[in-house]
Write a protein that holds these residues in place. Structure first.
Motif, PDB file in Angstrom:
ATOM      1  N   VAL A  33       0.821  -1.210   0.000  1.00 32.47           N
ATOM      2  CA  VAL A  33       0.000   0.000   0.000  1.00 32.47           C
ATOM      3  C   VAL A  33       0.854   1.259   0.000  1.00 32.47           C
ATOM      4  CG1 VAL A  33      -1.744   1.312   1.268  1.00 32.47           C
ATOM      5  CG2 VAL A  33      -1.928  -1.169   1.126  1.00 32.47           C
ATOM      6  N   ILE A  34       1.707   1.403   0.967  1.00 33.50           N
ATOM      7  CA  ILE A  34       2.456   2.648   1.161  1.00 33.50           C
ATOM      8  C   ILE A  34       3.261   3.058  -0.079  1.00 33.50           C
ATOM      9  CG2 ILE A  34       4.274   3.742   2.535  1.00 33.50           C
ATOM     10  CD1 ILE A  34       3.107   2.191   4.956  1.00 33.50           C
ATOM     11  N   PRO A  35       3.934   2.139  -0.773  1.00 33.02           N
ATOM     12  CA  PRO A  35       4.693   2.567  -1.959  1.00 33.02           C
ATOM     13  C   PRO A  35       3.825   3.130  -3.090  1.00 33.02           C
ATOM     14  CG  PRO A  35       5.386   0.377  -1.272  1.00 33.02           C
ATOM     15  CD  PRO A  35       4.180   0.727  -0.467  1.00 33.02           C
ATOM     16  N   PHE A  36       2.530   2.836  -3.053  1.00 24.40           N
ATOM     17  CA  PHE A  36       1.655   3.222  -4.162  1.00 24.40           C
ATOM     18  C   PHE A  36       0.736   4.392  -3.841  1.00 24.40           C
ATOM     19  CE2 PHE A  36       2.697  -1.279  -4.559  1.00 24.40           C
ATOM     20  CZ  PHE A  36       3.300  -1.270  -5.802  1.00 24.40           C
ATOM     21  N   ILE A  37       0.746   4.882  -2.617  1.00 21.96           N
ATOM     22  CA  ILE A  37      -0.185   5.947  -2.232  1.00 21.96           C
ATOM     23  C   ILE A  37       0.069   7.221  -3.032  1.00 21.96           C
ATOM     24  CG2 ILE A  37      -0.847   7.507  -0.368  1.00 21.96           C
ATOM     25  CD1 ILE A  37      -0.655   5.161   1.537  1.00 21.96           C
ATOM     26  N   ILE A  38       1.294   7.712  -3.067  1.00 16.53           N
ATOM     27  CA  ILE A  38       1.582   8.970  -3.763  1.00 16.53           C
ATOM     28  C   ILE A  38       1.307   8.863  -5.268  1.00 16.53           C
ATOM     29  CG2 ILE A  38       3.410  10.605  -4.372  1.00 16.53           C
ATOM     30  CD1 ILE A  38       4.484  10.208  -1.523  1.00 16.53           C
ATOM     31  N   PRO A  39       1.769   7.819  -5.957  1.00 10.88           N
ATOM     32  CA  PRO A  39       1.434   7.733  -7.389  1.00 10.88           C
ATOM     33  C   PRO A  39      -0.071   7.629  -7.646  1.00 10.88           C
ATOM     34  CG  PRO A  39       3.231   6.241  -6.882  1.00 10.88           C
ATOM     35  CD  PRO A  39       2.732   6.775  -5.582  1.00 10.88           C
ATOM     36  N   ASP A  40      -0.782   6.890  -6.812  1.00 10.79           N
ATOM     37  CA  ASP A  40      -2.227   6.762  -7.002  1.00 10.79           C
ATOM     38  C   ASP A  40      -2.943   8.081  -6.746  1.00 10.79           C
ATOM     39  OD1 ASP A  40      -2.095   4.146  -7.790  1.00 10.79           O
ATOM     40  OD2 ASP A  40      -2.580   3.322  -5.816  1.00 10.79           O
ATOM     41  N   LEU A  41      -2.525   8.828  -5.736  1.00  8.62           N
ATOM     42  CA  LEU A  41      -3.132  10.139  -5.482  1.00  8.62           C
ATOM     43  C   LEU A  41      -2.826  11.110  -6.617  1.00  8.62           C
ATOM     44  CD1 LEU A  41      -2.606  10.554  -1.633  1.00  8.62           C
ATOM     45  CD2 LEU A  41      -4.717   9.981  -2.859  1.00  8.62           C
ATOM     46  N   ALA A  42      -1.641  11.007  -7.197  1.00  5.93           N
ATOM     47  CA  ALA A  42      -1.305  11.854  -8.343  1.00  5.93           C
ATOM     48  C   ALA A  42      -2.194  11.516  -9.540  1.00  5.93           C
ATOM     49  CB  ALA A  42       0.169  11.689  -8.711  1.00  5.93           C
ATOM     50  N   LYS A  43      -2.451  10.232  -9.765  1.00  3.24           N
ATOM     51  CA  LYS A  43      -3.338   9.834 -10.860  1.00  3.24           C
ATOM     52  C   LYS A  43      -4.767  10.300 -10.614  1.00  3.24           C
ATOM     53  CE  LYS A  43      -1.712   5.577 -10.699  1.00  3.24           C
ATOM     54  NZ  LYS A  43      -1.573   4.132 -10.931  1.00  3.24           N
ATOM     55  N   ILE A  44      -5.208  10.257  -9.362  1.00  2.91           N
ATOM     56  CA  ILE A  44      -6.547  10.747  -9.034  1.00  2.91           C
ATOM     57  C   ILE A  44      -6.636  12.242  -9.305  1.00  2.91           C
ATOM     58  CG2 ILE A  44      -8.093  11.243  -7.097  1.00  2.91           C
ATOM     59  CD1 ILE A  44      -7.405   8.470  -6.004  1.00  2.91           C
ATOM     60  N   ALA A  45      -5.619  12.986  -8.890  1.00  3.59           N
ATOM     61  CA  ALA A  45      -5.619  14.436  -9.125  1.00  3.59           C
ATOM     62  C   ALA A  45      -5.632  14.735 -10.627  1.00  3.59           C
ATOM     63  CB  ALA A  45      -4.407  15.076  -8.461  1.00  3.59           C
ATOM     64  N   LEU A  46      -4.837  14.017 -11.387  1.00  3.05           N
ATOM     65  CA  LEU A  46      -4.805  14.210 -12.837  1.00  3.05           C
ATOM     66  C   LEU A  46      -6.158  13.873 -13.471  1.00  3.05           C
ATOM     67  CD1 LEU A  46      -3.090  14.909 -15.310  1.00  3.05           C
ATOM     68  CD2 LEU A  46      -2.440  12.500 -15.407  1.00  3.05           C
ATOM     69  N   ALA A  47      -6.771  12.792 -13.043  1.00  3.30           N
ATOM     70  CA  ALA A  47      -8.086  12.420 -13.569  1.00  3.30           C
ATOM     71  C   ALA A  47      -9.128  13.473 -13.228  1.00  3.30           C
ATOM     72  CB  ALA A  47      -8.508  11.060 -13.013  1.00  3.30           C
ATOM     73  N   PHE A  48      -9.058  14.017 -12.016  1.00  2.00           N
ATOM     74  CA  PHE A  48     -10.004  15.054 -11.601  1.00  2.00           C
ATOM     75  C   PHE A  48      -9.842  16.307 -12.459  1.00  2.00           C
ATOM     76  CE2 PHE A  48     -11.096  18.706  -8.902  1.00  2.00           C
ATOM     77  CZ  PHE A  48     -12.423  18.410  -8.642  1.00  2.00           C
ATOM     78  N   ILE A  49      -8.611  16.738 -12.659  1.00  2.00           N
ATOM     79  CA  ILE A  49      -8.351  17.943 -13.458  1.00  2.00           C
ATOM     80  C   ILE A  49      -8.783  17.732 -14.909  1.00  2.00           C
ATOM     81  CG2 ILE A  49      -6.491  19.379 -14.410  1.00  2.00           C
ATOM     82  CD1 ILE A  49      -5.021  18.892 -11.692  1.00  2.00           C
ATOM     83  N   LEU A  50      -8.401  16.602 -15.483  1.00  6.17           N
ATOM     84  CA  LEU A  50      -8.764  16.334 -16.880  1.00  6.17           C
ATOM     85  C   LEU A  50     -10.267  16.192 -17.063  1.00  6.17           C
ATOM     86  CD1 LEU A  50      -5.939  13.887 -17.992  1.00  6.17           C
ATOM     87  CD2 LEU A  50      -6.256  16.268 -18.660  1.00  6.17           C
ATOM     88  N   SER A  51     -10.934  15.540 -16.127  1.00  7.59           N
ATOM     89  CA  SER A  51     -12.384  15.380 -16.280  1.00  7.59           C
ATOM     90  C   SER A  51     -13.100  16.716 -16.200  1.00  7.59           C
ATOM     91  CB  SER A  51     -12.935  14.414 -15.232  1.00  7.59           C
ATOM     92  OG  SER A  51     -12.815  14.951 -13.937  1.00  7.59           O
TER      93      SER A  51
END
Length: 65
Positions: free
Chosen positions: A38-56
Motif C-alpha cells: 500500500v504505502i509505496p503506491f499511495i503517492i502515485p495513485d493520489l497523483a493519478k486521481i488528481a490528474l483524472a479530476f483535473i482532466l475530467s
C-alpha cells in the motif's frame, strides 16, 4: 469518491494479499503488508486521481461549450 474507491481497493487488496501470503508462506503482520502493498503506491495513485479530476473537469467544460 475517487479517494474512497481507492481506499476500498487497498482494503480488499490488503486482505487478499494477507490470505494468499499466509497460505503460501506463513502469517504476516498488517504493518508489513501495508509497507509492501500500500504505502509505496499511495503517492502515485493520489497523483493519478488528481490528474483524472483535473482532466475530467476540463473535458466536461469543453464538451458542454
Amino acid at each position: 469518491s475517487m479517494v474512497l474507491a481507492l481506499a476500498v481497493c487497498y482494503a480488499f487488496g490488503t486482505v487478499w494479499f494477507m490470505i494468499v501470503y499466509a497460505k503460501n508462506v506463513g502469517a504476516v503482520g498488517l504493518s508489513a503488508v501495508l509497507g509492501w502493498c500500500v504505502i509505496p503506491f499511495i503517492i502515485p495513485d493520489l497523483a493519478k486521481i488528481a490528474l483524472a479530476f483535473i482532466l475530467s473537469n476540463r473535458i466536461s467544460k469543453a464538451v458542454t461549450l
